[in-house]
Scaffold this motif. Structure first.
Motif, PDB file in Angstrom:
ATOM      1  N   PRO A  91      11.140   8.296   0.254  1.00  0.00           N
ATOM      2  CA  PRO A  91      11.379   9.383  -0.703  1.00  0.00           C
ATOM      3  C   PRO A  91      12.363   9.027  -1.801  1.00  0.00           C
ATOM      4  O   PRO A  91      12.319   9.591  -2.889  1.00  0.00           O
ATOM      5  CB  PRO A  91      11.918  10.516   0.179  1.00  0.00           C
ATOM      6  N   GLY A  92      13.254   8.071  -1.548  1.00  0.00           N
ATOM      7  CA  GLY A  92      14.220   7.678  -2.570  1.00  0.00           C
ATOM      8  C   GLY A  92      13.553   7.129  -3.806  1.00  0.00           C
ATOM      9  O   GLY A  92      13.832   7.569  -4.928  1.00  0.00           O
ATOM     10  N   GLN A  93      12.674   6.158  -3.639  1.00  0.00           N
ATOM     11  CA  GLN A  93      11.958   5.607  -4.790  1.00  0.00           C
ATOM     12  C   GLN A  93      10.998   6.617  -5.387  1.00  0.00           C
ATOM     13  O   GLN A  93      10.793   6.653  -6.601  1.00  0.00           O
ATOM     14  CB  GLN A  93      11.199   4.349  -4.370  1.00  0.00           C
ATOM     15  N   GLN A  95       0.828  -1.207   0.000  1.00  0.00           N
ATOM     16  CA  GLN A  95       0.000   0.000   0.000  1.00  0.00           C
ATOM     17  C   GLN A  95       0.864   1.260   0.000  1.00  0.00           C
ATOM     18  O   GLN A  95       0.472   2.279  -0.562  1.00  0.00           O
ATOM     19  CB  GLN A  95      -0.932  -0.007   1.208  1.00  0.00           C
ATOM     20  N   ARG A  96       2.048   1.189   0.589  1.00  0.00           N
ATOM     21  CA  ARG A  96       2.946   2.341   0.601  1.00  0.00           C
ATOM     22  C   ARG A  96       3.397   2.691  -0.813  1.00  0.00           C
ATOM     23  O   ARG A  96       3.306   3.846  -1.239  1.00  0.00           O
ATOM     24  CB  ARG A  96       4.159   2.035   1.491  1.00  0.00           C
ATOM     25  N   VAL A  97       3.870   1.677  -1.561  1.00  0.00           N
ATOM     26  CA  VAL A  97       4.305   1.918  -2.938  1.00  0.00           C
ATOM     27  C   VAL A  97       3.116   2.286  -3.820  1.00  0.00           C
ATOM     28  O   VAL A  97       3.206   3.205  -4.649  1.00  0.00           O
ATOM     29  CB  VAL A  97       5.024   0.673  -3.498  1.00  0.00           C
ATOM     30  N   ALA A  98       1.987   1.595  -3.651  1.00  0.00           N
ATOM     31  CA  ALA A  98       0.806   1.885  -4.463  1.00  0.00           C
ATOM     32  C   ALA A  98       0.329   3.314  -4.242  1.00  0.00           C
ATOM     33  O   ALA A  98       0.007   4.027  -5.201  1.00  0.00           O
ATOM     34  CB  ALA A  98      -0.309   0.897  -4.131  1.00  0.00           C
ATOM     35  N   GLY A  99       0.285   3.752  -2.973  1.00  0.00           N
ATOM     36  CA  GLY A  99      -0.159   5.113  -2.690  1.00  0.00           C
ATOM     37  C   GLY A  99       0.757   6.160  -3.294  1.00  0.00           C
ATOM     38  O   GLY A  99       0.295   7.172  -3.841  1.00  0.00           O
ATOM     39  N   THR A 100       2.067   5.941  -3.214  1.00  0.00           N
ATOM     40  CA  THR A 100       3.022   6.879  -3.814  1.00  0.00           C
ATOM     41  C   THR A 100       2.864   6.914  -5.329  1.00  0.00           C
ATOM     42  O   THR A 100       2.894   7.982  -5.954  1.00  0.00           O
ATOM     43  CB  THR A 100       4.461   6.478  -3.448  1.00  0.00           C
ATOM     44  N   PHE A 101       2.674   5.741  -5.936  1.00  0.00           N
ATOM     45  CA  PHE A 101       2.475   5.665  -7.390  1.00  0.00           C
ATOM     46  C   PHE A 101       1.214   6.407  -7.814  1.00  0.00           C
ATOM     47  O   PHE A 101       1.227   7.184  -8.774  1.00  0.00           O
ATOM     48  CB  PHE A 101       2.406   4.196  -7.813  1.00  0.00           C
ATOM     49  N   PHE A 102       0.119   6.189  -7.103  1.00  0.00           N
ATOM     50  CA  PHE A 102      -1.135   6.862  -7.468  1.00  0.00           C
ATOM     51  C   PHE A 102      -1.016   8.376  -7.294  1.00  0.00           C
ATOM     52  O   PHE A 102      -1.543   9.140  -8.108  1.00  0.00           O
ATOM     53  CB  PHE A 102      -2.279   6.320  -6.617  1.00  0.00           C
ATOM     54  N   ALA A 103      -0.328   8.823  -6.256  1.00  0.00           N
ATOM     55  CA  ALA A 103      -0.148  10.265  -6.055  1.00  0.00           C
ATOM     56  C   ALA A 103       0.735  10.850  -7.149  1.00  0.00           C
ATOM     57  O   ALA A 103       0.455  11.941  -7.673  1.00  0.00           O
ATOM     58  CB  ALA A 103       0.455  10.527  -4.677  1.00  0.00           C
ATOM     59  N   ALA A 104       1.818  10.142  -7.506  1.00  0.00           N
ATOM     60  CA  ALA A 104       2.729  10.649  -8.534  1.00  0.00           C
ATOM     61  C   ALA A 104       2.053  10.715  -9.897  1.00  0.00           C
ATOM     62  O   ALA A 104       2.205  11.694 -10.637  1.00  0.00           O
ATOM     63  CB  ALA A 104       3.978   9.765  -8.599  1.00  0.00           C
ATOM     64  N   THR A 105       1.306   9.675 -10.267  1.00  0.00           N
ATOM     65  CA  THR A 105       0.623   9.689 -11.561  1.00  0.00           C
ATOM     66  C   THR A 105      -0.516  10.713 -11.582  1.00  0.00           C
ATOM     67  O   THR A 105      -0.810  11.279 -12.630  1.00  0.00           O
ATOM     68  CB  THR A 105       0.082   8.294 -11.911  1.00  0.00           C
ATOM     69  N   SER A 106      -1.129  10.961 -10.431  1.00  0.00           N
ATOM     70  CA  SER A 106      -2.152  12.010 -10.368  1.00  0.00           C
ATOM     71  C   SER A 106      -1.521  13.378 -10.602  1.00  0.00           C
ATOM     72  O   SER A 106      -2.080  14.227 -11.309  1.00  0.00           O
ATOM     73  CB  SER A 106      -2.852  11.983  -9.005  1.00  0.00           C
ATOM     74  N   LEU A 107      -0.341  13.600 -10.025  1.00  0.00           N
ATOM     75  CA  LEU A 107       0.378  14.856 -10.268  1.00  0.00           C
ATOM     76  C   LEU A 107       0.743  14.978 -11.742  1.00  0.00           C
ATOM     77  O   LEU A 107       0.643  16.064 -12.334  1.00  0.00           O
ATOM     78  CB  LEU A 107       1.629  14.907  -9.392  1.00  0.00           C
ATOM     79  N   PHE A 108       1.162  13.885 -12.363  1.00  0.00           N
ATOM     80  CA  PHE A 108       1.484  13.869 -13.792  1.00  0.00           C
ATOM     81  C   PHE A 108       0.267  14.287 -14.613  1.00  0.00           C
ATOM     82  O   PHE A 108       0.375  15.105 -15.544  1.00  0.00           O
ATOM     83  CB  PHE A 108       1.939  12.461 -14.174  1.00  0.00           C
ATOM     84  N   ALA A 128       6.316  -5.824 -12.444  1.00  0.00           N
ATOM     85  CA  ALA A 128       6.180  -6.515 -11.151  1.00  0.00           C
ATOM     86  C   ALA A 128       6.875  -7.869 -11.168  1.00  0.00           C
ATOM     87  O   ALA A 128       7.421  -8.305 -10.146  1.00  0.00           O
ATOM     88  CB  ALA A 128       4.707  -6.678 -10.809  1.00  0.00           C
ATOM     89  N   LEU A 129       6.878  -8.548 -12.331  1.00  0.00           N
ATOM     90  CA  LEU A 129       7.530  -9.855 -12.426  1.00  0.00           C
ATOM     91  C   LEU A 129       9.053  -9.745 -12.425  1.00  0.00           C
ATOM     92  O   LEU A 129       9.752 -10.641 -11.933  1.00  0.00           O
ATOM     93  CB  LEU A 129       7.067 -10.576 -13.698  1.00  0.00           C
ATOM     94  N   LEU A 130       9.569  -8.654 -12.976  1.00  0.00           N
ATOM     95  CA  LEU A 130      11.015  -8.516 -13.121  1.00  0.00           C
ATOM     96  C   LEU A 130      11.693  -7.895 -11.911  1.00  0.00           C
ATOM     97  O   LEU A 130      12.843  -8.241 -11.596  1.00  0.00           O
ATOM     98  CB  LEU A 130      11.336  -7.677 -14.372  1.00  0.00           C
ATOM     99  N   THR A 131      11.029  -6.973 -11.227  1.00  0.00           N
ATOM    100  CA  THR A 131      11.661  -6.251 -10.132  1.00  0.00           C
ATOM    101  C   THR A 131      10.610  -5.653  -9.214  1.00  0.00           C
ATOM    102  O   THR A 131       9.463  -5.453  -9.626  1.00  0.00           O
ATOM    103  CB  THR A 131      12.569  -5.120 -10.667  1.00  0.00           C
ATOM    104  N   ASP A 132      11.022  -5.365  -7.974  1.00  0.00           N
ATOM    105  CA  ASP A 132      10.118  -4.682  -7.053  1.00  0.00           C
ATOM    106  C   ASP A 132      10.457  -3.199  -6.941  1.00  0.00           C
ATOM    107  O   ASP A 132       9.963  -2.513  -6.046  1.00  0.00           O
ATOM    108  CB  ASP A 132      10.163  -5.345  -5.671  1.00  0.00           C
ATOM    109  N   ASP A 133      11.308  -2.705  -7.841  1.00  0.00           N
ATOM    110  CA  ASP A 133      11.686  -1.292  -7.856  1.00  0.00           C
ATOM    111  C   ASP A 133      10.519  -0.466  -8.402  1.00  0.00           C
ATOM    112  O   ASP A 133      10.068  -0.675  -9.531  1.00  0.00           O
ATOM    113  CB  ASP A 133      12.919  -1.103  -8.726  1.00  0.00           C
ATOM    114  N   ALA A 134      10.030   0.485  -7.610  1.00  0.00           N
ATOM    115  CA  ALA A 134       8.874   1.294  -8.008  1.00  0.00           C
ATOM    116  C   ALA A 134       9.168   2.185  -9.201  1.00  0.00           C
ATOM    117  O   ALA A 134       8.248   2.623  -9.896  1.00  0.00           O
ATOM    118  CB  ALA A 134       8.396   2.142  -6.826  1.00  0.00           C
TER     119      ALA A 134
END
Length: 560
Positions: free
Chosen positions: A148-150, A66-79, A204-210
């Motif tokens: 914040p790094g990812q 949920q931490r990575v998902a929330g950051t992703f959704f916020a970043a794409t919303s900003l985009f 998701a299959l290749l890496t867990d890097d956000a």
């Protein structure tokens, strides 16, 4: 012009009142058969995009924390907010001016209008991407405080693709202005979103890097931009949307008058577009900043159903905008009122089943994203589903204001809605969390809806009300509220109980729509049927060259 009420009720009748036959109100009137064909194509795209959008959120919610998902959704919303800023409102400008130039027989002006929009959009998107990349550490610190790094890497990847997304949207808007809906449906609704879903799975299959998650989401804009450019060049050079040779021989419009007319209309729309997109996405960013990325993930999942409704609405509006612009250019206000009323009933008939089903089945819907999404997510879903019922029942009010040249009023409405939304978000998120964000968004949505509805009625003397609108609304309430609620009260809120209410409800709804097909002008869709009936409908929708005006003929020649 006849009274609006009479126009609205007249939209319920599939009769012919001119030489165009069924679905055609006269030589310059609205061709409902053509609207139906274009709308059906857009609905296919909306259905695919809606499924893909839900699949994307579902996959991210299940494949990432949920931490990575929330950051992703916020970043794409900003985009997406910055994408709207970069668009400068040119989608509405192109959809207003291209059909007008073509209706009046000036193909040269139509061709010159596109670079007037595309060059500023590309430059603005490039500048926005540079600013986003340079401020990535600061931005990531607010939307991805847990990691914040990812988040920095995600923001920088998205910044790289922002110029491509801006040019992609402008070119697709130009193809719609030329009357072709296929590029938007096939490139944006189907190809791009299919590539995004596939990319998320591969990442998701290749890496867990956000960071790779962000790249998988943004990279499809590159091939889609190439396809959109090639498609636009083909449409603009083909002459399908062109005027007769006599009109082509006239003195072309100069660059300066074209630019002046285009940007006087589009400039207010640029700010309105920013407000509109910020209204749709800012709450996700604010939840991440004022609460946590985890809450942002829950809020995104709980509100994702709204995107399905927006896609349905866009599917109807994409065919409605050029038609209304043409009718306004030809001073056919009665025809524009008819299109407004008919499209409002179609929009309600498509959107209300979604909102009512989601509201009744909120526990099942939210729970499908995972156990961690239950609880407050259900409250968010019900609150916004109820607000969307009001918004989708009142037709494409903003389209009518824009195509009538009232882009300033559209800006006022969008600004008021955004202001209400932001203020209430700041006040309500800290004490109430995502439930407060849902209330804030619902209040802003109602403000925007009611303002535009009053303006269209008082200024344009038009209304979305019709017998078809009320028939569709009543049918949806019985089929997707009364029946499923009765089953839920008797059998609980399990998946099986929800299906036991929605399946018979859907069957009843289809029967009611068939019974009210005349009121809803669904007979216009007969042109999609194979065989003699479909050919007869198409023949009836065709306008005789002997009676059709030159401007109307040039516009009817290129629809999809």
């Amino acid at each position: 012009m006849p009274a609006p009420d009479s126009d609205a009720s007249e939209a319920d009748e599939p009769k012919s009142s001119g030489p165009g036959g069924p679905g055609q109100t006269g030589p310059g009137g609205p061709n409902l058969n053509r609207l139906a064909r274009g709308g059906a194509l857009n609905l296919v795209g909306a259905a695919v995009a809606g499924v893909q959008g839900l699949a994307l959120v579902f996959l991210v919610a299940h494949l990432y924390s949920q931490r990575v998902a929330g950051t992703f959704f916020a970043a794409t919303s900003l985009f997406i907010i910055l994408q709207a800023v970069s668009g400068l409102g040119t989608d509405a400008g192109l959809l207003r001016w291209l059909p007008r130039h073509l209706a009046l027989g000036d193909r040269g002006a139509a061709r010159r209008t596109v670079p007037l929009a595309l060059v500023p959009v590309a430059a603005t998107a490039l500048a926005a991407g540079l600013v986003l990349a340079l401020t990535a550490p600061w931005t990531a610190g607010h939307i991805g405080a847990d990691d914040p790094g990812q988040a920095v890497g995600m923001v920088r990847v998205l910044a790289l693709f922002l110029p491509l997304a801006g040019a992609h949207d402008a070119l697709l808007a130009a193809t719609r202005g030329y009357g072709s809906m296929r590029p938007t449906v096939l490139v944006d609704k189907i190809l791009r979103q299919t590539l995004q879903v596939a990319g998320v799975v591969v990442a998701a299959l290749l890496t867990d890097d956000a960071v790779w998650l962000a790249l998988a989401w943004a990279a499809p804009y590159l091939p889609c931009l190439v396809v959109a450019l090639l498609w636009y060049l083909k449409i603009s050079r083909s002459g399908r949307a062109g005027a007769p040779a006599a009109a082509e021989a006239g003195t072309p419009s100069g660059w300066r008058p074209l630019a002046g007319d285009f940007w006087r209309f589009t400039a207010p729309r640029a700010f309105a577009q920013i407000c509109q997109t910020a209204f749709q996405r800012a709450d996700i960013v604010l939840v991440a900043a004022l609460s946590s990325p985890r809450e942002a993930a829950i809020y995104t999942a709980a509100t994702r159903f709204i995107v399905i409704s927006q896609l349905v609405t866009q599917a109807v509006q994409n065919v409605m905008q050029p038609a209304v612009s043409r009718l306004m250019a030809l001073a056919d206000r009665a025809g524009a009122q008819r299109v407004f009323a008919v499209c409002a009933s179609w929009n309600l008939a498509l959107a209300w089943p979604v909102h009512l089903s989601i509201a009744v089945g909120a526990p099942v819907y939210v729970g499908s994203f995972g156990e961690g999404y239950r609880g407050s997510g259900e409250v968010v879903t019900v609150v916004l589903a109820m607000a969307m019922l009001v918004a989708t029942a009142t037709g494409a009010r903003d389209v009518m204001l824009l195509m009538a040249g009232r882009s300033g009023l559209s800006l006022v409405n969008q600004s008021a809605a955004l202001g209400v939304n932001l203020v209430l978000n700041v006040l309500l998120i800290p004490p109430f969390g995502i439930a407060g964000a849902a209330v804030a968004r619902a209040c802003g949505l109602l403000v925007r809806t009611l303002l535009a509805l009053v303006q269209v009625r008082r200024i344009l003397d038009m209304t979305p009300a019709s017998a078809g609108l009320f028939w569709a609304g009543g049918s949806a309430l019985v089929s997707f509220a009364a029946v499923p609620l009765a089953v839920r009260l008797a059998a609980g809120s399990s998946e099986a109980a929800l299906a036991g209410g929605l399946v018979p409800g859907a069957m009843l709804y289809l029967a009611l729509l068939w019974a009210g097909r005349e009121r809803l002008s669904l007979t216009a869709f007969a042109s999609l049927l194979p065989g003699r009936r479909g050919r007869a409908a198409l023949a009836g929708a065709a306008v005789s060259p002997a009676t059709e005006t030159t401007s109307a003929r040039s516009m009817h020649a290129h629809g999809n």
